[in-house]
Design a protein around this motif. Structure first.
Motif, mmCIF file in Angstrom:
data_model
loop_
_atom_site.group_PDB
_atom_site.id
_atom_site.type_symbol
_atom_site.label_atom_id
_atom_site.label_comp_id
_atom_site.label_asym_id
_atom_site.label_seq_id
_atom_site.Cartn_x
_atom_site.Cartn_y
_atom_site.Cartn_z
ATOM 1 N N TYR B 745 61.693 29.880 5.423
ATOM 2 C CA TYR B 745 61.418 28.516 4.976
ATOM 3 C C TYR B 745 60.429 28.509 3.822
ATOM 4 O O TYR B 745 60.640 27.836 2.806
ATOM 5 N N TYR B 746 59.349 29.315 3.966
ATOM 6 C CA TYR B 746 58.351 29.374 2.894
ATOM 7 C C TYR B 746 58.975 29.889 1.609
ATOM 8 O O TYR B 746 58.731 29.365 0.521
ATOM 9 N N LYS B 747 59.765 30.927 1.781
ATOM 10 C CA LYS B 747 60.382 31.525 0.590
ATOM 11 C C LYS B 747 61.236 30.509 -0.158
ATOM 12 O O LYS B 747 61.200 30.435 -1.382
ATOM 13 N N GLU B 748 62.002 29.742 0.566
ATOM 14 C CA GLU B 748 62.938 28.832 -0.074
ATOM 15 C C GLU B 748 62.238 27.630 -0.705
ATOM 16 O O GLU B 748 62.681 27.096 -1.708
ATOM 17 N N THR B 749 61.154 27.199 -0.090
ATOM 18 C CA THR B 749 60.564 25.939 -0.540
ATOM 19 C C THR B 749 59.321 26.119 -1.388
ATOM 20 O O THR B 749 58.774 25.133 -1.885
ATOM 21 N N VAL B 750 58.850 27.386 -1.529
ATOM 22 C CA VAL B 750 57.551 27.567 -2.172
ATOM 23 C C VAL B 750 57.568 27.022 -3.604
ATOM 24 O O VAL B 750 56.577 26.456 -4.071
ATOM 25 N N ASN B 751 58.682 27.148 -4.262
ATOM 26 C CA ASN B 751 58.730 26.663 -5.639
ATOM 27 C C ASN B 751 59.069 25.180 -5.706
ATOM 28 O O ASN B 751 58.434 24.424 -6.438
ATOM 29 N N THR B 752 60.041 24.778 -4.887
ATOM 30 C CA THR B 752 60.512 23.390 -4.983
ATOM 31 C C THR B 752 59.505 22.418 -4.388
ATOM 32 O O THR B 752 59.269 21.351 -4.955
ATOM 33 N N LEU B 753 58.932 22.748 -3.265
ATOM 34 C CA LEU B 753 58.032 21.805 -2.618
ATOM 35 C C LEU B 753 56.597 21.938 -3.094
ATOM 36 O O LEU B 753 55.896 20.945 -3.286
ATOM 37 N N ALA B 754 56.134 23.221 -3.261
ATOM 38 C CA ALA B 754 54.721 23.417 -3.558
ATOM 39 C C ALA B 754 54.473 23.754 -5.022
ATOM 40 O O ALA B 754 53.348 23.689 -5.490
ATOM 41 N N GLY B 755 55.505 24.126 -5.716
ATOM 42 C CA GLY B 755 55.351 24.410 -7.127
ATOM 43 C C GLY B 755 54.540 25.658 -7.412
ATOM 44 O O GLY B 755 53.805 25.714 -8.392
ATOM 45 N N GLY B 756 54.661 26.673 -6.556
ATOM 46 C CA GLY B 756 53.921 27.913 -6.779
ATOM 47 C C GLY B 756 54.834 29.100 -6.673
ATOM 48 O O GLY B 756 55.950 29.014 -6.141
ATOM 49 N N GLY B 757 54.348 30.231 -7.151
ATOM 50 C CA GLY B 757 55.157 31.435 -7.079
ATOM 51 C C GLY B 757 54.579 32.461 -6.133
ATOM 52 O O GLY B 757 55.298 33.274 -5.560
ATOM 53 N N ASN B 758 53.297 32.435 -5.913
ATOM 54 C CA ASN B 758 52.645 33.404 -5.019
ATOM 55 C C ASN B 758 52.689 32.842 -3.601
ATOM 56 O O ASN B 758 51.951 31.926 -3.247
ATOM 57 N N ILE B 759 53.609 33.410 -2.795
ATOM 58 C CA ILE B 759 53.849 32.805 -1.487
ATOM 59 C C ILE B 759 52.581 32.838 -0.643
ATOM 60 O O ILE B 759 52.241 31.864 0.035
ATOM 61 N N VAL B 760 51.860 33.973 -0.674
ATOM 62 C CA VAL B 760 50.660 34.100 0.165
ATOM 63 C C VAL B 760 49.637 33.033 -0.197
ATOM 64 O O VAL B 760 49.102 32.333 0.665
ATOM 65 N N ASN B 761 49.401 32.881 -1.458
ATOM 66 C CA ASN B 761 48.393 31.901 -1.870
ATOM 67 C C ASN B 761 48.812 30.472 -1.563
ATOM 68 O O ASN B 761 47.988 29.645 -1.168
ATOM 69 N N VAL B 762 50.101 30.195 -1.730
ATOM 70 C CA VAL B 762 50.557 28.839 -1.428
ATOM 71 C C VAL B 762 50.410 28.564 0.071
ATOM 72 O O VAL B 762 50.000 27.476 0.472
ATOM 73 N N ILE B 763 50.722 29.579 0.889
ATOM 74 C CA ILE B 763 50.522 29.391 2.337
ATOM 75 C C ILE B 763 49.058 29.075 2.613
ATOM 76 O O ILE B 763 48.729 28.165 3.378
ATOM 77 N N LEU B 764 48.166 29.799 1.957
ATOM 78 C CA LEU B 764 46.738 29.643 2.244
ATOM 79 C C LEU B 764 46.200 28.272 1.854
ATOM 80 O O LEU B 764 45.368 27.713 2.567
ATOM 81 N N VAL B 765 46.654 27.762 0.701
ATOM 82 C CA VAL B 765 46.026 26.522 0.249
ATOM 83 C C VAL B 765 46.917 25.299 0.413
ATOM 84 O O VAL B 765 46.455 24.181 0.269
ATOM 85 N N ASP B 766 48.185 25.510 0.721
ATOM 86 C CA ASP B 766 49.079 24.361 0.781
ATOM 87 C C ASP B 766 49.676 24.176 2.172
ATOM 88 O O ASP B 766 49.379 23.222 2.874
ATOM 89 N N TYR B 767 50.507 25.184 2.579
ATOM 90 C CA TYR B 767 51.140 25.039 3.895
ATOM 91 C C TYR B 767 50.104 25.044 5.013
ATOM 92 O O TYR B 767 50.168 24.265 5.941
ATOM 93 N N ARG B 768 49.176 25.980 4.948
ATOM 94 C CA ARG B 768 48.201 26.133 6.047
ATOM 95 C C ARG B 768 46.783 26.032 5.496
ATOM 96 O O ARG B 768 45.938 26.883 5.719
ATOM 97 N N GLY B 769 46.543 24.933 4.778
ATOM 98 C CA GLY B 769 45.255 24.778 4.110
ATOM 99 C C GLY B 769 44.082 24.605 5.064
ATOM 100 O O GLY B 769 42.940 24.960 4.749
ATOM 101 N N PHE B 770 44.368 24.123 6.260
ATOM 102 C CA PHE B 770 43.278 23.911 7.217
ATOM 103 C C PHE B 770 42.599 25.222 7.610
ATOM 104 O O PHE B 770 41.379 25.272 7.746
ATOM 105 N N ASP B 771 43.414 26.279 7.781
ATOM 106 C CA ASP B 771 42.843 27.595 8.090
ATOM 107 C C ASP B 771 41.788 27.951 7.064
ATOM 108 O O ASP B 771 40.678 28.381 7.392
ATOM 109 N N THR B 772 42.159 27.736 5.803
ATOM 110 C CA THR B 772 41.270 28.124 4.712
ATOM 111 C C THR B 772 40.000 27.294 4.721
ATOM 112 O O THR B 772 38.905 27.804 4.519
ATOM 113 N N LEU B 773 40.176 25.988 4.993
ATOM 114 C CA LEU B 773 39.011 25.101 5.036
ATOM 115 C C LEU B 773 37.976 25.618 6.033
ATOM 116 O O LEU B 773 36.784 25.755 5.723
#
Lengths: 112, 804
Positions: B745-773
């Motif tokens: 799911y992350y792979k498919e949507t990372v560009n279309t939904l989050a507009g990023g290319g680095n999957i790990v970083n997008v997970i950290l700050v977008d999909y699962r931003g609360f962990d990072t906070l």
């Protein structure tokens, strides 16, 4: 490769446990550091290694390696760093106040 | 509605007692208190005629309606009799205490508040129809008794006695609560009346016997039955009015009440009959035998109370036999329940008066030690008369009421002999024999009590005070009670019709239609029969034994200590206090290493055994990645550097080796295609090593002599176990993956939904931003804590200087 990695992690964890069971405060901290390394590697290994390319869309082509465990480990690294730093200063302070780093010596007044 | 509120009158009155005590110093507070039991006794007396004709008075106040918990006052023959005893003797005891306790020296407000609290509790026990509120009042009697025993709280013996009675009665109370809960689950109601109505179906229930035993434990502890009687002699440290009221007339009869009240439910069980009768008889014998050993007046009376309670208990057990025979009206067991209630009334009268006399003797001579007393007859003639009446009644001599109940007791016990159910025909002969021996000893201690105190030689040199007759106010109550003792002898059938028969109807409701249908007529003279000859035998043997007391009293010294249950109780209390503490200190060593050993061992044992018991272990190499040579080299490097950390002598080597471990891990991240991890790991490892070096500069050497880590076999085994455990679990987890990863799911949507290319970083700050906070929060808290630790050191050191 995964099997080999798991065996390696087993060794790391055994060593870490042995260090933690030592009565020297510094060795205990070293043990926790080794333990966190082992756990990070474990998370990565369980997800399966080398199943694809680096998880960067523009740089590499599919298939990609699982990115989720990498994100989890990144969080874990930072947190374990914070805790290690804290415990180090704590050990330093303990030694300053009590004059010993021997865990057997660090007890309540009742046992003295 | 109204009757429930009557229960609470004493406790409400108690609120005003401290005010009256503080404001009205001129009048003894007891006079105000006296109003309460007198009024209540008058109210309850007005119910007598209604209850005599079979009427019951029920009233209810809801407490917790959603849980079906309420206060229900149910007044029938049994509870009315007890209520009258409680309020009547309560009034006499309050009157007596007015003259017994000094207005200026005693803390009367405490005393009367506790006493009124007790009165409410006791009325609640005998009137409650609801099991839970019955238990509530039951415990309130324990608590108020505890407070009253410890009334003179600056005396060690008082505190000891209070604690002992508390421990034992609360133990029984909790057991009883268990029994009540089982009972209410069985019958699906809390109401005792409804439970009695469905008694025949309860017998076959699985929990019937368990609840029976638990409830009997409660009754036996409260009523001081063997082996729980030990608290009663120690409770004699209470002021004498308390002993007279609680520990002879009312509270110790709560257990009797409970047994009588629940007889319709449980009497159909053999265990009930055997336990109640057997324990009662044994207590009767035991108490009467050891009463002669006592030298304290109140000690004698305490053991005598124990023994008489045993007598009543055994009669209730014999009364339960009536549930097992056909045509019970024609058998003699009908006597037993009647005799039990009749003796209960008699005991309350004569024991109350005897306690008051013991208090008077103590008050006027300064001692209760029977060895110092003697020859008081001419000095205290009224006290002597009252004591003699009470003692003769207790011994069962005519023309006093004890004679009547003793005859009925012997009749019941003789009847048991002929009763051929559950092996009683073979063992039954023991019952009248034990009863007879116990009666002989009862006779002996009754005479011992009265004649050793009042006859013989007067020993003024041993007495702290000059003996003289008590003031008339103090004598009123015992005189009234002694008069009752005589009156009841001459009018037993009036007492029987008015009080005893309605109570018997409550105990044996299935046998009789109404109270007047109970075919019992008490007569003082019933012809030449076995009971009469037994009584004559008791008098002769008892008198001979009394004359020869000094000769055989040495018997008690042969085996006094190990036979005493007090020793066992003390041992048990020491065990709870010291020995258990010692045992827990054996494993609670205060050493972190030990605790870690426990934790690791348990984790290893539980995990590995679960793995094999559940057959969860599996191992397959399927789908694993191929191995390259440089990877093997890295693994070797990692192992070598880790071992170096373990074995290094100096801390510098250890730090550098740890750094090597960290960098190798970073290299692993590189070959496992995790560039962000590798980057972070390199930076963090560098900072960590710097930090370690910084901190270790100030720290001591690894040990004083820079030793290698010492080899310890059990540490080695445990760490090996932990390593093996993790390996096994990881292998199993790796070999059986049940669901695919969600990373697709992350792979498919990372560009279309989050507009990023680095999957790990997008997970950290977008999909699962609360962990990072919160990871950021952790880091800042650690930073602040470190700062705090370093800064606070200074201020604490300053404080230490100030303290010095």
């Amino acid at each position: 490769m995964e099997t080999l990695m798991i065996l390696l992690i087993g060794v790391l964890i055994a060593v870490a446990t042995y260090l933690i069971l030592s009565k020297n405060l510094i060795r205990v901290i070293l043990g926790t550091a080794v333990l966190s390394h082992a756990v990070h590697l474990l998370i990565l290994t369980i997800a399966g290694v080398k199943k694809g390319n680096v998880p960067l869309l523009e740089e590499a082509e599919a298939p990609y390696t699982d990115a989720l465990p990498q994100a989890l480990i990144l969080t874990a690294i930072v947190i374990s760093f914070a805790v290690t730093a804290f415990v180090l200063v704590l050990a330093y302070r303990t030694y300053q106040s009590n004059g010993t780093d021997d865990l057997e010596g660090l007890r309540g007044p009742e046992n003295e | 509605m109204v009757q429930v509120l009557f229960i609470f009158i004493p406790i409400i009155a108690a609120i005003f007692i401290p005010v009256l005590f503080k404001k009205v110093r001129g009048i003894h507070t007891g006079w105000f208190v006296l109003i309460v039991p007198v009024v209540l006794a008058a109210i309850y007396a007005s119910y007598i005629s209604r209850v005599m004709h079979g009427e019951t008075i029920v009233s209810k106040v809801n407490w917790v309606p959603s849980l079906d918990i309420s206060f229900i006052s149910y007044i029938d023959g049994l509870s009315l009799l007890f209520s009258l005893l409680i309020t009547g003797i309560g009034a006499l005891v309050v009157l007596y205490s007015i003259f017994y306790l000094d207005r200026t020296r005693e803390q009367l407000h405490n005393f009367y508040v506790y006493l009124l609290m007790f009165m409410s509790a006791m009325l609640g026990v005998v009137q409650s129809d609801h099991l839970i509120s019955l238990y509530l009042f039951w415990e309130l009697t324990s608590i108020s008794s505890f407070l009253l025993i410890g009334y003179w709280y600056d005396r060690d013996r008082s505190r000891f006695g209070a604690l002992k009675s508390m421990m034992i009665t609360i133990f029984g109370g909790l057991m009883m609560l268990g029994g009540f809960i089982l009972l209410s689950i069985m019958g699906e109601t809390y109401s005792i009346r409804e439970l009695i109505a469905q008694a025949p179906t309860l017998v076959s229930h699985d929990w019937f016997t368990l609840s029976l035993v638990l409830i009997l434990l409660g009754a036996f502890t409260k009523s001081a039955q063997f082996p729980f009687y030990i608290w009663l002699p120690d409770a004699m440290e209470a002021p004498t009015p308390v002993s007279a009221y609680l520990h002879s007339a009312t509270m110790v009869k709560a257990g009797i009440y409970l047994v009588a009240r629940l007889t319709p439910i449980y009497a159909s069980s053999e265990i009930w009959v055997w336990l109640v009768m057997g324990v009662g008889l044994f207590t009767l014998f035991w108490g009467s035998f050891f009463a002669v050993k006592q030298t304290d007046l109140k000690g004698i009376l305490a053991f005598s109370t124990v023994s008489q309670l045993g007598l009543i208990m055994s009669l209730l057990g014999a009364g339960a036999v009536a549930f097992h025979v056909d045509q019970a009206q024609d058998t003699v067991f009908k006597f037993a329940a009647f005799a039990a209630i009749f003796h209960l009334i008699n005991h309350a009268t004569f024991k109350g008066s005897l306690f008051m006399i013991a208090g008077i003797v103590d008050h006027e001579t300064g001692t209760r030690d029977i060895r110092k007393l003697g020859g008081l007859m001419s000095l205290m003639p009224i006290s002597f008369t009252v004591a003699a009446i009470g003692s003769f009644s207790m011994a069962g001599v005519p023309p006093f009421n004890g004679f009547l109940s003793k005859e009925m007791f012997l009749t019941s016990m003789l009847a048991i002999k002929d009763f051929n159910l559950f092996a009683m025909d073979t063992w039954g002969t023991i019952f009248p024999i034990v009863a007879w021996i116990a009666s002989v000893f009862t006779f002996v201690y009754s005479f011992y009590f009265v004649f050793k105190t009042f006859t013989g030689k007067y020993k003024p040199e041993l007495l702290p005070k000059k003996a003289h007759e008590a003031p008339i106010g103090m004598l009123i109550s015992p005189i009234i009670l002694a008069a009752l003792v005589v009156i009841i002898f001459f009018i037993p059938n009036i007492i029987g019709d008015v009080f005893v028969k309605p109570a018997v109807l409550a105990i044996q409701p299935f046998l009789y239609d109404s109270a007047s249908a109970i075919p019992i007529h008490v007569s003082a003279w019933h012809g030449f029969n076995t009971e009469l000859f037994m009584t004559i035998g008791i008098f002769i043997v008892g008198f001979l034994l009394f004359l020869t007391i000094p000769k055989w009293q040495k018997l008690y010294k042969i085996a006094p200590d190990w036979l005493s249950l007090n020793r066992l109780y003390d041992r048990f209390m020491t065990f709870l206090d010291k020995d258990l503490n010692f045992i827990s200190k054996l494993y609670m060593t205060g050493s972190i290493r030990n605790y870690l050993v426990y934790m690791f061992s348990f984790i290893v044992v539980i995990t590995i055994s679960t793995l094999f018991v559940k057959d969860a272990f599996s191992f397959s190499m399927e789908g694993t990645a191929p191995i390259h040579v440089y990877e093997i080299i890295l693994i070797l490097v990692l192992i070598i550097s880790t071992i170096t950390v373990l074995l290094s002598k100096s801390r510098l080597t250890a730090i550098i080796a740890l750094g090597a471990v960290g960098y190798t891990v970073a290299l692993f991240f590189v070959i496992f295609n995790a560039p962000d991890l590798a980057l972070t790991q390199l930076v963090i490892e560098t900072v960590s090593v710097a930090l370690f070096l910084l901190a270790f500069y100030h720290l001591p050497k690894l040990s004083r002599h820079e030793e290698r880590i010492r080899f310890r076999l059990n540490n080695f085994i445990i760490s090996l176990g932990v390593g093996v455990m993790v390996t096994l679990v990881a292998l199993s987890a790796q070999s059986q993956k049940l669901v695919p990863s969600i990373t697709e799911y992350y792979k498919e949507t990372v560009n279309t939904l989050a507009g990023g290319g680095n999957i790990v970083n997008v997970i950290l700050v977008d999909y699962r931003g609360f962990d990072t906070l919160f990871e950021i929060t952790v880091l800042s808290i650690a930073g602040m804590a470190i700062l705090g630790m370093i800064k606070l050191r200074l201020s604490r050191k300053e404080n230490e200087h100030e303290n010095k």
